[in-house]
Design a protein around this motif. Structure first.
Motif, PDB file in Angstrom:
ATOM      1  N   ARG A  94       0.909  -0.996  -0.031  1.00  0.00           N
ATOM      2  CA  ARG A  94       0.099   0.045   0.082  1.00  0.00           C
ATOM      3  C   ARG A  94       1.340   0.606  -0.192  1.00  0.00           C
ATOM      4  N   VAL A  95       0.697   1.309  -0.889  1.00  0.00           N
ATOM      5  CA  VAL A  95       1.501   2.968  -1.090  1.00  0.00           C
ATOM      6  C   VAL A  95       0.665   4.426  -0.834  1.00  0.00           C
ATOM      7  N   ASP A  96       0.880   5.463   0.073  1.00  0.00           N
ATOM      8  CA  ASP A  96      -0.323   6.551  -0.321  1.00  0.00           C
ATOM      9  C   ASP A  96      -1.727   6.145  -0.696  1.00  0.00           C
ATOM     10  N   GLY A  97      -2.068   5.296   0.498  1.00  0.00           N
ATOM     11  CA  GLY A  97      -3.718   4.669   0.894  1.00  0.00           C
ATOM     12  C   GLY A  97      -3.607   4.476  -0.381  1.00  0.00           C
ATOM     13  N   VAL A  98      -3.404   3.418  -0.832  1.00  0.00           N
ATOM     14  CA  VAL A  98      -3.590   2.946  -2.237  1.00  0.00           C
ATOM     15  C   VAL A  98      -3.404   1.417  -2.327  1.00  0.00           C
ATOM     16  N   GLY A 138      16.047   2.161   8.296  1.00  0.00           N
ATOM     17  CA  GLY A 138      15.234   1.600   9.261  1.00  0.00           C
ATOM     18  C   GLY A 138      14.268   0.794   8.644  1.00  0.00           C
ATOM     19  N   THR A 139      13.530   0.191   9.556  1.00  0.00           N
ATOM     20  CA  THR A 139      11.861  -0.440   8.683  1.00  0.00           C
ATOM     21  C   THR A 139      11.017  -0.108   9.994  1.00  0.00           C
ATOM     22  N   LEU A 140       9.665   0.232   9.927  1.00  0.00           N
ATOM     23  CA  LEU A 140       8.870   0.197  11.253  1.00  0.00           C
ATOM     24  C   LEU A 140       8.004  -1.090  11.088  1.00  0.00           C
ATOM     25  N   VAL A 141       7.860  -1.453  12.501  1.00  0.00           N
ATOM     26  CA  VAL A 141       6.651  -2.255  12.465  1.00  0.00           C
ATOM     27  C   VAL A 141       5.687  -2.224  13.084  1.00  0.00           C
ATOM     28  N   ARG A 142       4.707  -2.340  12.564  1.00  0.00           N
ATOM     29  CA  ARG A 142       3.157  -1.282  13.309  1.00  0.00           C
ATOM     30  C   ARG A 142       1.845  -2.392  14.149  1.00  0.00           C
ATOM     31  N   LEU A 143       2.786  -2.727  15.398  1.00  0.00           N
ATOM     32  CA  LEU A 143       1.836  -4.889  15.837  1.00  0.00           C
ATOM     33  C   LEU A 143       0.790  -4.136  16.001  1.00  0.00           C
ATOM     34  N   VAL A 152      -0.293 -11.349  12.771  1.00  0.00           N
ATOM     35  CA  VAL A 152      -1.494 -11.789  11.900  1.00  0.00           C
ATOM     36  C   VAL A 152      -2.072 -10.332  10.993  1.00  0.00           C
ATOM     37  N   SER A 153      -1.840  -9.499  12.372  1.00  0.00           N
ATOM     38  CA  SER A 153      -1.924  -7.636  11.358  1.00  0.00           C
ATOM     39  C   SER A 153      -1.425  -6.562  12.010  1.00  0.00           C
ATOM     40  N   ASP A 154      -0.250  -7.955  11.644  1.00  0.00           N
ATOM     41  CA  ASP A 154       1.336  -6.007  11.560  1.00  0.00           C
ATOM     42  C   ASP A 154       0.899  -5.241  10.247  1.00  0.00           C
ATOM     43  N   ILE A 155       1.948  -4.609  10.614  1.00  0.00           N
ATOM     44  CA  ILE A 155       2.063  -3.732   9.078  1.00  0.00           C
ATOM     45  C   ILE A 155       3.052  -3.410   9.369  1.00  0.00           C
ATOM     46  N   VAL A 156       4.365  -3.562   7.808  1.00  0.00           N
ATOM     47  CA  VAL A 156       5.312  -2.938   7.821  1.00  0.00           C
ATOM     48  C   VAL A 156       5.453  -1.542   7.244  1.00  0.00           C
ATOM     49  N   GLU A 157       6.318  -0.588   7.875  1.00  0.00           N
ATOM     50  CA  GLU A 157       5.864   0.404   7.443  1.00  0.00           C
ATOM     51  C   GLU A 157       7.734   0.817   6.299  1.00  0.00           C
ATOM     52  N   LEU A 158       7.805   0.922   5.263  1.00  0.00           N
ATOM     53  CA  LEU A 158       9.489   1.203   4.616  1.00  0.00           C
ATOM     54  C   LEU A 158       9.417   2.777   4.892  1.00  0.00           C
TER      55      LEU A 158
END
Length: 350
Positions: A214-218, A283-288, A308-314
């Protein structure tokens, strides 16, 4: 004018595929190209397929999702189509990005039952029906979305199959490792849909999971991670030494391109599930739990098992997650496979 039409067909080609894991719906091309009310053009028009693929992308909220298309063999000699359209469909079949079969309508129903893919049709027992609407084709709901593949479908897609024809684009050696269509069944025997020949069993496929970018909400694209090897995601991974890569560069803003590394993260599937390893300089952020359970910052070389619901943010707005954990948060961009369609394409006799 014919060059412009060919350009549109090339754009449509990039949105076709016969890997059920990457597709959002299954379509009978023969039916859809005769839906003249979609554009008010000549009776048969292959460009209409692009209009329906665009509508499917808007329906599921995924910009570059693919459509699993079935082409009835009779279309390859159909004189309602131009010689260029017939040639293009032959190439699609030879490249394995559509199925060419005898009896396409029955095959569409079978693919849906085995894989759980929703059908887009006006005449078949469909989930969505394509209709003309404001701004283009829209999909009108007709039935419930399937909950998933059938038990038989799960068994079939858990194996590698090979066709007796070594040049088969759907079940030949070239498809191993890159996903396969679902076999056709006849009296319980898996057969090749194109060559009508029994398929050999080459053993189990490695487990796989489908993720999304997902990039910029899409949601821009899906990709598959298997236990056979990791997938590298970044601005422009080089794909060297057989490496599988997902390139994000075309979707990134100038700020994001400056911060997202060429090879930013490696995503792997192991016995414990999906894991992500940071390869970047920033670095990379993981939103748990999608951020409900906090955040974790990864530095170069660090690995994290993903829930299952974690999101990886580059980078802010550049995210990776399981296909069920991410959804587009805004309408798709106006760009589509039809953006280069010439106006005269939609008039009789182009």
């Amino acid at each position: 004018m014919r060059f412009e039409v060919s350009h549109v067909l090339d754009a449509i080609e990039r949105r076709l595929g016969t890997d059920p894991a990457l597709a959002a719906g299954v379509l009978d091309v023969a039916e859809l190209i005769y839906c003249a009310d979609l554009d008010g053009g000549r009776p048969a028009n292959l460009v209409r397929l692009g209009m329906v693929v665009d509508a499917l992308a808007r329906q599921v909220g995924e910009e570059h999702v693919s459509a699993y298309c079935v082409v009835d063999k009779s279309l390859l000699s159909n004189q309602d189509l131009t010689s260029n359209e017939r040639m293009v469909m032959r190439r699609w079949g030879d490249d394995g990005i559509v199925e060419v079969v005898v009896g396409a309508a029955a095959r569409v129903v079978e693919v849906s039952e085995l894989t759980g893919l929703p059908i887009v049709s006006r005449v078949l027992p469909a989930v969505w029906s394509p209709l003309p609407g404001a701004g283009g084709v829209v999909l009108q709901p007709r039935g419930p979305v399937p909950t998933g593949p059938s038990p038989v479908g799960r068994q079939l897609t858990a194996r590698w199959w090979h066709c007796p024809d070594p040049d088969c684009a759907n079940f030949g050696p070239a498809r191993r490792g890159s996903g396969q269509p679902v076999p056709r069944l006849r009296n319980g025997q898996p057969i090749c849909p194109r060559h009508d020949a029994p398929l050999g069993d080459n053993g189990p496929r490695p487990p796989q999971q489908v993720l999304a970018v997902r990039v910029d909400g899409v949601i821009r694209t899906r990709f598959v991670v298997t236990a056979a090897g990791p997938v590298v995601v970044g601005r422009a991974p080089d794909g060297g030494q057989g490496q599988v890569g997902v390139q994000l560069g075309p979707w990134l803003s100038e700020d994001a391109r400056a911060k997202v590394s060429r090879a930013h993260v490696s995503v792997a599937l192991g016995p414990q599930g999906i894991s992500v390893t940071d390869l970047s300089m920033n670095g990379t952020l993981v939103r748990l739990g999608g951020a409900a359970d906090g955040e974790l910052q990864l530095s170069r070389g660090a690995t994290r098992q993903l829930g299952v619901s974690d999101i990886v943010e580059l980078f802010p707005g550049v995210e990776i997650g399981r296909i069920g954990a991410l959804a587009s948060s805004r309408p798709l961009d106006s760009a589509s496979v039809m953006s280069d369609a010439p106006t005269m394409t939609f008039r009789p006799g182009y």
